[in-house]
Design an enzyme around this catalytic site. Structure first.
Site, short mmCIF file in Angstrom:
data_model
loop_
_atom_site.label_atom_id
_atom_site.label_comp_id
_atom_site.label_asym_id
_atom_site.label_seq_id
_atom_site.Cartn_x
_atom_site.Cartn_y
_atom_site.Cartn_z
N ASP A 27 0.76 -1.26 -0.07
CA ASP A 27 -0.17 0.03 -0.05
C ASP A 27 0.85 1.35 0.12
O ASP A 27 2.13 1.31 0.44
CB ASP A 27 -0.95 -0.02 1.24
CG ASP A 27 -2.21 0.69 1.05
OD1 ASP A 27 -2.14 1.94 0.81
OD2 ASP A 27 -3.19 -0.04 1.18
N ASP A 69 3.19 1.38 -4.43
CA ASP A 69 2.36 1.95 -5.43
C ASP A 69 1.94 1.40 -6.74
O ASP A 69 3.07 1.26 -7.38
CB ASP A 69 3.09 3.53 -5.77
CG ASP A 69 2.12 4.37 -6.39
OD1 ASP A 69 0.95 3.85 -7.07
OD2 ASP A 69 2.37 5.59 -6.62
N TYR A 124 -13.67 4.59 -14.30
CA TYR A 124 -13.79 3.63 -13.45
C TYR A 124 -14.72 2.44 -13.94
O TYR A 124 -13.91 1.19 -13.88
CB TYR A 124 -14.30 4.00 -12.04
CG TYR A 124 -14.69 2.85 -10.86
CD1 TYR A 124 -13.63 2.77 -10.08
CD2 TYR A 124 -15.72 2.32 -10.51
CE1 TYR A 124 -13.46 1.92 -9.06
CE2 TYR A 124 -15.89 1.38 -9.65
CZ TYR A 124 -14.78 1.14 -8.97
OH TYR A 124 -14.96 0.18 -7.80
N LYS A 134 -12.76 -1.36 -14.74
CA LYS A 134 -13.12 -2.49 -13.95
C LYS A 134 -13.77 -3.49 -14.95
O LYS A 134 -13.66 -4.85 -14.66
CB LYS A 134 -14.45 -2.20 -12.94
CG LYS A 134 -14.09 -1.43 -11.75
CD LYS A 134 -12.71 -2.19 -11.06
CE LYS A 134 -12.42 -1.13 -9.93
NZ LYS A 134 -11.50 -1.86 -8.85
#
Length: 247
Positions: free
Chosen positions: A35, A61, A154, A158
């Protein structure tokens, strides 16, 4: 169930990722949390250790290919890589596609799609090298199943994650590497923090179960798919949305 296994969770500091890391550890896996949020990741790591679980933190990252390569190598140094959870993601700035800023489009795709690609790619290579197979779970969204007004980048990212999961699953099935996608609906995570309270209310009204999902509920499905209990499941997209896509 997962004793002796080593698992990576990207975006494992908070939300769905943190809940997944905790369940994996509770089932006996050594969990590597990758993270950019070091403070939260260390808190989650300590919570796991306080519960007698095994967890480590590696800064990562997912926009940086070298970071993901280092994350996989770090896991291998812990004894191997059996499970890869590609969870890190952002929602981006809401806007219609024709008004979406180029930098927002690129940032969302870099994190939500290319980051998952690198995670799947390098985890697959590591699993192939060990010859023991493994399980990869990519966190997609119901936004990738249908149209996503005002969340175009987004939704596109996805949808790509779902397609990538299916393609990789077919390519690597003979090597014993299973790849599946989990598609949550509205869930109580940080991605929703930018929405107005009225938007939250509309979301809840749109859900047949009349509530949002919790990170714990999504994590339970992710861990199931990563476990031996799902040994005959690969190339699947699992929708967990309180019934929205059934309407």
């Amino acid at each position: 169930m997962l004793h002796g296994k080593v698992a990576i969770v990207t975006g494992g500091a908070i939300g769905i990722g943190a809940a997944t890391a905790k369940i994996l550890a509770a089932q006996g896996a050594t969990v590597v949390i990758g993270d950019i949020n070091q403070q939260a990741a260390l808190q989650t790591t300590e919570q796991i250790r306080s519960a007698d679980g095994h967890a480590l933190f590696q800064p990562c990252d997912v926009r940086n290919e070298a970071d993901i390569q280092a994350l996989v190598q770090f896991a291998l140094e812990q004894g191997g890589l059996d499970i890869m959870i590609n969870n890190a993601g952002i929602g981006g700035q809401p806007a219609p596609l024709h008004l979406t800023e180029n930098h927002n489009w690129q940032r969302v795709l870099d994190i939500d799609l290319t980051g998952v690609f690198w995670g799947q790619k390098y985890a697959s290579q590591a699993m192939l090298a060990t010859g023991k197979g493994g399980a990869i779970v990519n966190v997609a969204s119901i936004a990738g199943v249908g149209g996503s007004p005002n969340l175009g980048p987004y939704g596109v990212a996805k949808a790509g994650v779902i397609q990538m999961s299916k393609t990789g699953a077919i390519e690597l099935a003979s090597a014993g590497i299973r790849i599946n996608a989990v598609c949550p609906g509205w869930t109580e995570t940080a991605i929703l923090e930018g929405f107005e309270p009225s938007a939250h209310e509309r979301m809840i009204r749109s859900i047949p179960l009349k509530r949002m999902g919790t990170p714990q509920e999504i994590a339970e499905l992710i861990v199931f798919l990563a476990s031996p209990a799902a040994s005959f499941i690969t190339g699947a997209e699992y929708i967990i949305d309180g019934g929205i896509t059934s309407m």
